[in-house]
Design a protein around this motif. Structure first.
Motif: not given
Length: 119
Positions: A17-23, A74-75
Motif C-alpha cells: 500500500f505504501a509503495v503503491t501510494m508513493a508511486l 528508494l521511494i
C-alpha cells in the motif's frame, strides 16, 4: 490463521500500500491528507516498522530499521522519475527514518523491560 502469519500478511499489505501510494502519479485523497505529506510518511513507516518488529520478533531491530530506511530512500529516488509527476525530497526520507527510529526504540525499550521482568 496464527498470529505471526497474520502480522506478516499485514506487513506485506502495508508495504504494498505504501509503495503503491508513493508511486502513483495522482494518488487518491485520504482523510489524513489534512495533516500533510510528512505526517503520511511518518505514519506509513512507523506502521510498517511496528508490524515488522511484531511479525519478526527475533529479527535485529537495527536490520529492520536499515531495510525500511533504504525503502524510504528508494521511494524518493523513484519519485524523481519525470513521468510520475512526483517530487523527490530528502526531507521525506528523513521523516521516514525518524519515524522508524522512534518506533524501533520504543519496541527495544518494551522488549528490554519485559526481559527484565522475566528475570
Amino acid at each position: 490463521m496464527n498470529r505471526p502469519l497474520l502480522l506478516r500478511v499485514a506487513l506485506v499489505a502495508a508495504v504494498v500500500f505504501a509503495v503503491t501510494m508513493a508511486l502513483l502519479p495522482k494518488p487518491p485523497h485520504l482523510p489524513i491528507d489534512q495533516f500533510g505529506d510528512k505526517f503520511q510518511h511518518m505514519l506509513a513507516f512507523a506502521t510498517m516498522s511496528l508490524l515488522a518488529a511484531l511479525a519478526y520478533p527475533t529479527a535485529r531491530l537495527s536490520r529492520i530499521g536499515e531495510r525500511f530506511s533504504f525503502l524510504g530512500a528508494l521511494i524518493e529516488v523513484l519519485q524523481s522519475i519525470p513521468s510520475l509527476h512526483r517530487d523527490c525530497d530528502i526531507r521525506d526520507w528523513i521523516a521516514d527514518t525518524l519515524a522508524i527510529t522512534v518506533v524501533l526504540l520504543i519496541v527495544w525499550a518494551v522488549r528490554r523491560q519485559r526481559g527484565a521482568r522475566l528475570n
